[in-house]
Design an enzyme around this catalytic site. Structure first.
Site: not given
Lengths: 281, 281
Positions: B112, B145, B172, B41, B174
């Site tokens: 997205k 993502c 990223v 991304e 959680m």
């Protein structure tokens, strides 16, 4: 509150022994403080029926049958709830069902929606949808084994406000599954919980029945999909117990600004998939 | 055919260096025989923009911008396809997009659909749905993502006949994630593949950008959801390569008598979830 999943090894056809064994394990779980006890799929009969005739002979009315009465008795005595797999007879039709019992007795039933393999020769597919049960501790949905392969199962439970999904199951190895790998079913359940912000409690069976091995690896996961009890062993009877918090207000988003149920884009889905997944009801 | 996922570490704002680095890694993957190369991304810009102004300055038209032209050049030279994350500008609006490039150049784009965290301050949510691209090797869908958190994403791809889903991503950690655990994103992708009988190729980034750590663990899974390359490391740039078979007729059910897409029960879903998930189109 504490939830227990009972991983046991039913013996095909020996209903008396299976129910007796389940009572002993339920009592053990209740003694350890469980308020909700989940048993495997077809816990009182075993799984690999030779034919519909054999299954019919082992099936029972739900409610009205002996096993439901026996489980209701112990639920009342211990002031617990029970979700347990049972072969249900309704006229000439059999269902692979789960009976739902509360501290005051019979509370409802779920009939397996997605049938696996030879089950189709014995059972009719479930005709009751995915009911959500208002239990003393909160809203609960039920699914059985292969139902967990379908994301719609988790969505149906979540859209109806279920805080916990109970899965009585008889997981079998998937074709092509690497021998050293955790069961794919564990992965499906973790993803289902994470993407629906919902606790999931799976009680599997163990053993080999008429040549069919089962996976064990019973599992309880939190709203984020992380295991909070299990996976259990692949081969031993055991009881998983986990503490879950489903009090109102305990639910949190997946990020500071993100909630997986609120962030859905039904406008987009509807444009792609004919009559797509809509907003939660 | 061979698919490559490039796990790299873009530097916020340094487009020239990021694109140069991507070209070197793409060339490497192509030399190793990859026909399809997936980049993370926002691979050319980095992820943590200070504000919309910074993102706007780094954004480009798709097609028409310099990065798309550069990636199209190498795709033509190497006779490969590329899926790569890019900040797209369309008038005053920015999208977190992926450009799709074939051996003959620009083939399309994906925007997205589900935005994560502060992305909402910079980007508009995708308005192109989940397009499926007819590539030289087969039908391909794209998600970015957080799109992978939604089972509808996988369903949209599968219902439109995609054999492979490419996921450029910047995963990223959680909240509440146990430190020793494989990324939940890996679990979501494995489940999405298994329940939709579809290959999935995820290219993640690594590094820490303006305080935000990324997960790495890029992953390629087969139609059963089992990893066939990766998960990659949490912190190093690397290239994953896997062989996938998407030739017509190669698709198999999940069991002798079961196919996860055919076994769906739209009749049941429709009864529970308002305007529920319907049959594949």
């Amino acid at each position: 509150m504490l939830v227990a999943c009972i991983q046991m090894e039913p013996v095909i056809g020996d209903k008396q022994a299976n129910v007796a064994r389940s009572l002993s394990l339920i009592a053990d779980a209740a003694e350890r403080g469980a308020e909700l006890v989940v048993l495997p799929e077809l816990a009182n009969t075993g799984y690999v029926f030779r034919d519909k005739q054999e299954a019919t002979a082992l099936s029972e009315l739900v409610p009205g049958g002996e096993t439901t009465a026996t489980w209701s008795d112990i639920a009342r005595r211990c002031r617990i709830s029970i979700v347990a797999g049972i072969a249900e007879r309704d006229g000439d039709v059999l269902f692979n069902s789960a009976v739902v019992i509360g501290p005051d007795g019979y509370a409802g039933r779920f009939r397996k929606v997605h049938l696996w393999g030879d089950e189709k020769k014995v059972f009719d597919a479930g005709d009751l949808g995915f009911p959500v049960f208002q239990m003393p501790f909160g809203k609960m949905a039920v699914a059985i084994c292969y139902d967990g392969w379908f994301p719609e199962t988790y969505r149906a439970a979540a859209f109806q406000g279920a805080d916990i999904l109970c899965i009585p199951t008889n997981w079998v190895p998937m074709p092509g599954q690497p021998a050293d790998r955790q069961a794919m079913a564990n992965t499906l359940v973790m993803a289902g919980a994470h993407s629906n912000n919902m606790f999931i409690a799976c009680a599997d069976r163990v053993g080999v029945e008429r040549g069919q091995p089962f996976e064990g690896q019973s599992l309880i996961v939190d709203r984020r999909g992380w295991p909070i009890a299990g996976p259990a062993s692949r081969e031993r009877e055991e009881i998983l117990i986990a503490e879950i918090d489903i009090r109102p207000g305990s639910r949190r988003g997946v990020g500071a600004d993100n909630d997986v149920l609120q962030d859905r884009r039904p406008d987009v889905y509807a444009g792609i998939v004919p009559c797509s997944i809509a907003q939660p009801g």
